[in-house]
Enzyme design. Structure first.
Site, short mmCIF file in Angstrom:
data_model
loop_
_atom_site.label_atom_id
_atom_site.label_comp_id
_atom_site.label_asym_id
_atom_site.label_seq_id
_atom_site.Cartn_x
_atom_site.Cartn_y
_atom_site.Cartn_z
CB CYS A 101 39.32 39.29 34.27
SG CYS A 101 37.61 39.85 34.15
CG HIS A 141 38.25 34.83 33.11
ND1 HIS A 141 39.06 34.90 34.24
CD2 HIS A 141 37.24 35.69 33.32
CE1 HIS A 141 38.53 35.76 35.09
NE2 HIS A 141 37.42 36.26 34.56
CD GLU A 145 41.36 32.21 33.66
OE1 GLU A 145 41.71 32.95 32.70
OE2 GLU A 145 40.73 32.64 34.64
N1 GLN Z 1 35.68 42.64 39.44
C1 GLN Z 1 35.96 42.90 38.07
C2 GLN Z 1 34.69 43.09 37.25
O1 GLN Z 1 33.63 42.68 37.65
C3 GLN Z 1 36.80 41.78 37.46
C4 GLN Z 1 36.12 40.46 37.43
C5 GLN Z 1 37.05 39.30 37.14
O2 GLN Z 1 38.25 39.43 37.29
N2 GLN Z 1 36.49 38.17 36.77
O3 GLN Z 1 34.74 43.63 36.20
#
Ligand code: GLN
Length: 550
Positions: free
Chosen positions: A382, A508, A510
């Site tokens: 992400c 994500h 994970e």
């Molecule tokens: N801050 C980034 C976004 O909002 C990544 C978010 C994250 O890593 N969950 O896109």
């Protein structure tokens, strides 16, 4: 009809209620029962989505986009079921529902009170769990008996047994039995006090699980049984375990699942236990023939719970190849320093996990550069993927001030931007992309090979996206956009042909790894790490190692 097990905790916080509940869930599932789980959290936040991970630990995201407590991650990993936002209720969400009903006039002019209105709403949520078709719902009450915040939850679960009937509810209470070195004794008094406190709310525990650093003797069990009024075999000793994955086996050895089934009239002969799959996991946990050093470069590394699912996913992938994963936490803010740069180069692989806010971003960019230039396996999750994209723009595409518009609104190369910005929409009220989203993987790409599929589903939690205006520039300079949303508009995966493992995902992964079915991307990373560590041949990956179907 669903039967309910309520797990409360006494004496101290952090005794491992979540892991005890999850372990019991695993044991009951291993008896062929269908299990679901839920956490009742006593704080006023409507959900943990707004809470600082540095204080509260990670926000665990469910398929349906629920932003939930990290204990749900333990639940999913142990019972191997995907849960939903229904599995996490907070005091804040209960109150906001009741207050909204009051404003609508649903209470017909009545005085709205904690009892019965708040407790009824809690019981409603519990009953709704019963519509999921599970044989057993295990409900963990957050906080510690004696906290004033959990009183409405205790009252609701007390009433619940009256409503559901005796044999349909079981109360499990977790306490601490400390060892006092000067007198050389384990002490039961805190347990007695905690049970007295629970009884003052009308709940007599059926089972007492005692955490301790040493086994609890039979004599001590008899004492707790007598003083707390539970049968001898309902006093369960829970000693500190070498790994969290040992806990279900320890609990089974102590008879936890048998006593719980007895209390709820579940026939043990009809439901024999088969723990072979879990025993296999535990064997793998303890039989490792190599150690891999994996760096996690993030913002909240002083609170490893902030990256709990990432850490567990790395461990799962290690179990699969007999590797012990030694996690090294690096504070992103400090990374550009010489010493950290050197340390990074000695690692077998690196993860840049998700995050929000600008702190540490430049350190993450520096990390991505080191990994790219020195062929160190890197998985960007992400924010981690976004950082890899920014780094590549700055140092390969020559877009020196490339950035995400999350951190710079004046950048001339907004390679990461809100979707609305990319589409020239003026309303910037960016909504979070949350929960499971499908992605299409390019045939022949590294990620498609790892997943063994070209259509996958992963959970998301972010606002910003790879800016599709720049895709061509990246692709012609050596980075491959190897996965996209089904409409082709959003970049979901990136990779770099020629690099041993330089993979980023906007999702994500994970949240979907399991101890016995590690996630393909983590397996890919750990495999590349082991190749780097020993120069040995890559392990053959089982592409179907995780359920990625829609
Ligand atoms: N801050 C980034 C976004 O909002 C990544 C978010 C994250 O890593 N969950 O896109």
């Amino acid at each position: 009809m669903t039967k309910y097990i309520f797990v409360t905790g006494g004496v101290s916080s952090s005794l491992g209620k979540g892991l005890t509940a999850s372990s019991l869930g695993r044991l009951l599932k291993s008896r062929g029962l269908k299990v679901t789980m839920c956490k009742l959290d006593p704080y006023l936040n409507v959900d943990p989505g707004t809470m600082n991970p540095g204080e509260h630990g990670e926000v665990f995201v469910t398929d349906d986009g629920g932003e939930t407590d990290l204990d749900l991650g333990h639940y999913e990993r142990f019972i191997d079921e995907s849960l939903s936002r229904m599995s996490n209720t907070t005091t804040g969400s209960i109150y906001s529902k009741v207050i909204a009903k009051e404003r609508r006039g649903d209470y017909l002019g009545k005085t709205v009170q904690v009892i019965p209105h708040i407790t009824d709403e809690i019981k409603d949520r519990l009953r709704r769990l019963g519509t999921l078709g599970a044989d057993i719902a295990i409900v963990e009450i957050g906080g510690t008996v004696g906290d004033m915040e959990i009183i409405p939850f205790l009252e609701a679960i007390r009433q619940f047994r009256r409503d559901a009937g005796r044999g349909n509810v079981c109360y499990v209470h977790l306490t601490l039995v400390p060892y006092l070195a000067p007198s050389g004794e384990q002490k039961t008094k805190p347990t007695q006090h905690s049970v007295t406190e629970l009884r003052s709310h009308g709940i007599q525990p059926d089972v007492i699980v005692c955490r301790s650093d040493q086994p609890i003797s039979d004599g001590l069990k008899r004492k707790i049984s007598l003083l707390c009024d539970v049968p001898n075999n309902a006093v369960i000793s829970a000693i500190d375990a070498p790994s969290i994955y040992d806990i279900p086996l320890n609990m089974h050895h102590e008879g936890l699942d048998r006593i719980v089934c007895d209390i709820m009239n579940i026939d043990l002969v009809e439901h024999p236990i088969d723990l072979s799959a879990w025993e296999d996991v535990v064997r793998r946990v303890h039989h490792t023939n190599t150690t891999l050093r994996i760096g996690i470069v993030g913002k909240y590394v002083t609170m490893p719970d902030a990256y709990l699912s990432v850490a567990e996913s790395l461990r799962h992938a290690g179990f699969a190849i007999g590797a012990n994963t030694k996690l090294e936490w690096l504070e992103a803010e400090r990374v550009p320093s010489e010493i950290d740069a050197l340390r990074l180069r000695q690692l077998d692989a690196i993860v840049i996990p998700g995050g929000f806010g600008e702190r540490g971003i430049e350190g993450m960019v520096a990390t991505a550069r080191i990994a790219r230039e020195h062929q160190i396996p890197l998985l960007g999750i992400c924010l981690g993927m976004q950082v890899m994209v920014i780094e590549f723009a700055r140092h390969v595409l020559g877009l020196g001030d490339a950035h995400s518009t999350e951190f710079s609104l004046t950048t001339t190369a907004p390679v990461i931007a809100l979707m609305q910005e990319q589409m020239d929409v003026t309303d910037l009220g960016g909504t979070m992309r949350l929960g499971a989203c499908p992605a299409m993987l390019a045939e022949g790409s590294q990620v498609a090979e790892l997943y063994g599929a070209t259509v996958v589903s992963e959970r998301h939690r972010h606002r910003y996206e790879f800016n599709s205006r720049f895709v061509e520039q990246y692709e012609s300079s050596g980075m491959r956009c190897s996965g996209s949303s089904p409409d082709g508009r959003l970049v979901e995966f990136i990779e770099m042909p020629g690099h041993p493992f330089f993979v980023g995902t906007q999702a994500h992964p994970e949240f979907k790894s399991r101890p016995d079915r590690p996630h393909p991307l983590f397996r890919g990373l750990i495999n590349a790490a082991s190749v780097r560590a020993e120069g040995r041949e890559p392990h053959i990956l089982d592409p179907q190692s995780v359920d990625v179907t829609l």
